[in-house]
Design an enzyme around this catalytic site. Structure first.
Site, PDB file in Angstrom:
ATOM      1  N   GLY A  95      -5.562  -6.234  -4.165  1.00  0.00           N
ATOM      2  CA  GLY A  95      -4.223  -6.499  -4.308  1.00  0.00           C
ATOM      3  C   GLY A  95      -3.481  -6.102  -3.053  1.00  0.00           C
TER       4      GLY A  95
ATOM      5  N   ASP B 202       0.237  -3.744   5.497  1.00  0.00           N
ATOM      6  CA  ASP B 202       1.668  -3.415   4.832  1.00  0.00           C
ATOM      7  C   ASP B 202       1.457  -1.811   4.683  1.00  0.00           C
ATOM      8  OD1 ASP B 202       2.716  -5.742   5.095  1.00  0.00           O
ATOM      9  OD2 ASP B 202       1.920  -6.442   3.069  1.00  0.00           O
TER      10      ASP B 202
HETATM   11  O1  RIB Z   1       0.767  -8.738   3.375  1.00  0.00           O
HETATM   12  C1  RIB Z   1       0.579  -9.336   2.243  1.00  0.00           C
HETATM   13  C2  RIB Z   1       1.738 -10.053   1.527  1.00  0.00           C
HETATM   14  O2  RIB Z   1       1.860 -11.358   2.400  1.00  0.00           O
HETATM   15  C3  RIB Z   1       1.405 -10.604   0.068  1.00  0.00           C
HETATM   16  O3  RIB Z   1       1.689  -9.516  -0.910  1.00  0.00           O
HETATM   17  C4  RIB Z   1       2.216 -11.813   0.122  1.00  0.00           C
HETATM   18  O4  RIB Z   1       3.112 -11.635  -0.714  1.00  0.00           O
HETATM   19  C5  RIB Z   1       2.670 -12.093   1.297  1.00  0.00           C
HETATM   20  O5  RIB Z   1       3.888 -11.898   1.635  1.00  0.00           O
END
Ligand code: RIB
Length: 300
Positions: free
Chosen positions: A282, A247
């Site tokens: 996290g 992400d």
């Molecule tokens: O990519 C990580 C995310 O994948 C986490 O924050 C969790 O919510 C899942 O959607």
């Protein structure tokens, strides 16, 4: 940005329990804002972009965790709607001893994000320079958002995570994407082969730029059918956990493209962001800020 918001319940444990077994995992549960949409929105904002998020949460107590995160990260959450029936999405995350993670998602309200909701947010999608999409909300909603973005000249970046089933809607979304970002499992699922071979199979089915993240091996970019793939080695960093690393990569790439960086520079900044996210625990809380991304990207 159109995507998911989850409350992440994170626990450190060597393994999941087997059926019929109760296992004690000693170190407590962290309750954190997450979901690929929110994580990527936060990553893009911390990398310097102004970000609106289109998403769906419940009308329950967990929703407050996510409303708080939207405000804390300076995200425009006007298009995050509260579902009257479905609950807030939840992700149960196990982090293993080497920082590796396993995630079980209960989509809740994310699963009710519709094409009609994307239409209600058309103004924000059309005004954006970049529209970033993932795979945790219904494909129909992402598809409608991509159509709106395309018609307005917004660059469409799709991170199909998790990978959807192959089919006509998947092909239609691929065809609308200027960039597709995938990890090794996703490129195998959608491109039918691993690494560069899978990326080359996907490139003619989308806008042409396919990035594959290869974990500790780095990343590769297929940008044109005739040129060799461009490859980068990963930044060697101490790993706390890998939650949200993909992400961080996607959000930073979108922010770099919105700031008019050239494609290779944008990937370098994304790689730096992904590496930095691994150094902290996290998802959303681990996203790096612009200055540290640039510092690491400038090192090569
Ligand atoms: O990519 C990580 C995310 O994948 C986490 O924050 C969790 O919510 C899942 O959607």
């Amino acid at each position: 940005m159109v995507g998911s918001l989850n409350v992440d319940l994170v626990v450190s444990a060597g393994r999941w329990p087997d059926p019929g077994e109760t296992l004690s995992a000693g170190s407590g549960v962290a309750i954190l804002p997450g979901g690929k949409g929110l994580n990527q929105a936060g990553a893009a904002a911390r990398a310097g972009a102004a970000v609106s998020l289109v998403g769906r949460i419940g009308s329950d107590a967990l929703a407050g965790v996510l409303r708080g995160a939207l405000a804390d990260e300076g995200l425009d959450g006007r298009w995050v709607e509260a579902d009257p029936e479905a609950g807030t999405g939840v992700a149960l995350i196990r982090v293993g001893p080497k920082g590796e993670n396993a995630i079980l998602v209960v989509p809740g309200a994310n699963g009710a994000l519709s094409g009609a909701q994307a239409e209600r947010a058309a103004e924000a999608i059309a005004a954006a320079r970049v529209l970033l999409l993932q795979g945790e909300v219904p494909l129909a909603a992402s598809l409608r958002a991509a159509q709106i973005g395309r018609a307005a000249g917004t660059a469409v970046v799709w991170n199909p995570a998790p990978a959807p089933s192959p089919g006509p809607e998947t092909e239609r979304l691929l065809a609308l994407a200027d960039w597709v970002l995938l990890n090794e499992a996703e490129v195998a699922a959608l491109g039918g082969a691993s690494g560069e071979e899978g990326a080359r199979a996907l490139a003619p089915r989308c806008g042409g730029r396919v990035v594959v993240t290869l974990g500790a091996e780095g990343a590769l970019l297929v940008g044109s059918p005739d040129a060799p793939a461009r490859r980068w080695r990963a930044h060697p960093v101490p790993v706390a956990d890998t939650v949200g690393a993909g992400d961080a990569f996607a959000g930073a790439l979108a922010a770099a493209l919105a700031a008019d960086r050239d494609p290779e520079r944008a990937v370098r900044e994304a790689m730096a962001a992904g590496a930095l996210a691994c150094t902290r625990p996290g998802g959303l809380p681990s996203m790096p800020r612009r200055e540290e991304i640039l510092r690491l990207a400038d090192r090569g």
